[in-house]
Motif scaffolding. Sequence first.
Motif, short mmCIF file in Angstrom:
data_model
loop_
_atom_site.label_atom_id
_atom_site.label_comp_id
_atom_site.label_asym_id
_atom_site.label_seq_id
_atom_site.Cartn_x
_atom_site.Cartn_y
_atom_site.Cartn_z
N PRO A 79 14.95 -14.14 -3.58
CA PRO A 79 15.43 -12.96 -2.75
C PRO A 79 14.64 -11.70 -2.98
O PRO A 79 14.40 -10.86 -2.12
CB PRO A 79 16.95 -12.87 -3.11
N LEU A 80 14.14 -11.58 -4.13
CA LEU A 80 13.14 -10.37 -4.36
C LEU A 80 11.74 -10.46 -3.68
O LEU A 80 11.34 -9.37 -3.38
CB LEU A 80 12.79 -10.39 -6.02
N VAL A 81 11.36 -11.61 -3.32
CA VAL A 81 10.21 -11.71 -2.50
C VAL A 81 10.15 -12.28 -0.87
O VAL A 81 9.43 -12.32 -0.37
CB VAL A 81 9.10 -12.65 -3.20
N ALA A 82 11.44 -12.54 -0.52
CA ALA A 82 11.75 -13.05 0.65
C ALA A 82 11.47 -12.23 1.93
O ALA A 82 10.92 -12.97 2.79
CB ALA A 82 13.05 -13.44 0.93
N GLY A 83 11.17 -11.11 1.80
CA GLY A 83 11.13 -10.14 2.84
C GLY A 83 9.59 -9.93 3.05
O GLY A 83 9.09 -9.31 3.95
N LEU A 104 19.01 -19.87 0.37
CA LEU A 104 18.38 -18.69 0.21
C LEU A 104 17.41 -18.45 1.51
O LEU A 104 16.79 -17.32 1.40
CB LEU A 104 17.69 -18.86 -0.99
N GLY A 105 17.34 -19.29 2.48
CA GLY A 105 16.65 -18.95 3.98
C GLY A 105 15.12 -19.43 3.66
O GLY A 105 14.46 -19.08 4.26
N ALA A 106 14.74 -20.34 2.61
CA ALA A 106 13.42 -20.91 2.48
C ALA A 106 13.01 -21.70 3.79
O ALA A 106 14.02 -22.41 4.31
CB ALA A 106 13.26 -21.69 1.25
N SER A 107 11.90 -21.35 4.27
CA SER A 107 11.59 -22.10 5.49
C SER A 107 10.39 -22.90 5.58
O SER A 107 9.87 -23.48 6.45
CB SER A 107 11.37 -21.04 6.60
N ARG A 108 9.81 -23.16 4.21
CA ARG A 108 8.81 -23.79 3.97
C ARG A 108 9.08 -24.66 2.61
O ARG A 108 9.24 -24.08 1.49
CB ARG A 108 7.31 -22.98 3.80
#
Length: 314
Positions: A79-83, A104-108
Amino acid sequence: MTTRELPMTVPSEGLPARVRIHEVGPRDGLQNEKGTVPTAVKAEFVRRLAAAGLTTIEATSFVHPEWVPQLADAEQLFPLVAGLPVALPVLVPNERGLDRALSLGASRIAVFASATESFAKANLNRTVDEALAMFEPVVARARAAGAHVRGYLSMCFGDPWEGPVPVPQVVRVCKALTDMGCDELSLGDTIGVATPGHVGALLTALAGAGVPAPVIGVHFHDTYGQALANTYAALQHGVTTVDASAGGLGGCPYARSATGNLATEDLVWMLRGLGIDSGVDLGRLTATSVWMAGQLGRPSPSRTVRALSQQQEQ
């Protein structure tokens, strides 16, 4: 950086105009550290790599903490780097790891297979075919969730227990990964024994089996100083994705003879000399690796980092 600190550009015919660097330092690099790097330092590492122009940065691995304790903070780090405006692949070993990553929303997503039985047993406690069967639902579910899936294949050129790995054996597992739905493959020279002719033979065989260069990345270790030569051979065969680790961090915790990954700075230096665009600012990348070396308490093993740092001190 000044002109004096950059190589002369002399393009070579038959090479791609641009290469995408798949940066593995935050995951493959740091997983091999003896100590645990603080989560905040890892996040800053990813941010600095992104600021240096890297567009694909492998952030972490959602494995069980007992397997790779250095990456036990995946839920806190991501979450600290997702943006960040970059692709952030994460490694998952099974469906449980996939669940954690997708939540956590990972897309790769990346899965990690082996071309040899010995390493499959050491790394996953399964046969090659059992591991592929385990990955099949992971890949299917990741694809169904709209994620891009990369299939890592280790021991593509040599295995510390089995020796040289026959090309047809590697092609079989590559085909299995693409057939199950992997969007991209990464061919791993896990113990660094590949040579350019071997690289060319494998890529030619893969093309003949219907696995073309555009879906292939290469992941070389520099155990015998062959990583750049092998990368050049791969470029000659149309590969445009190259894995590298900032500062040359990393190895493989399950293969004792594996030394560091190809250093991203060494790769960028060669690409610049060949007139191949990578989008990476070598000065900012070098500064990042110097900073990370300071966090780890030792100098960077990258020859380019050392050379440029010495020049700047003069």
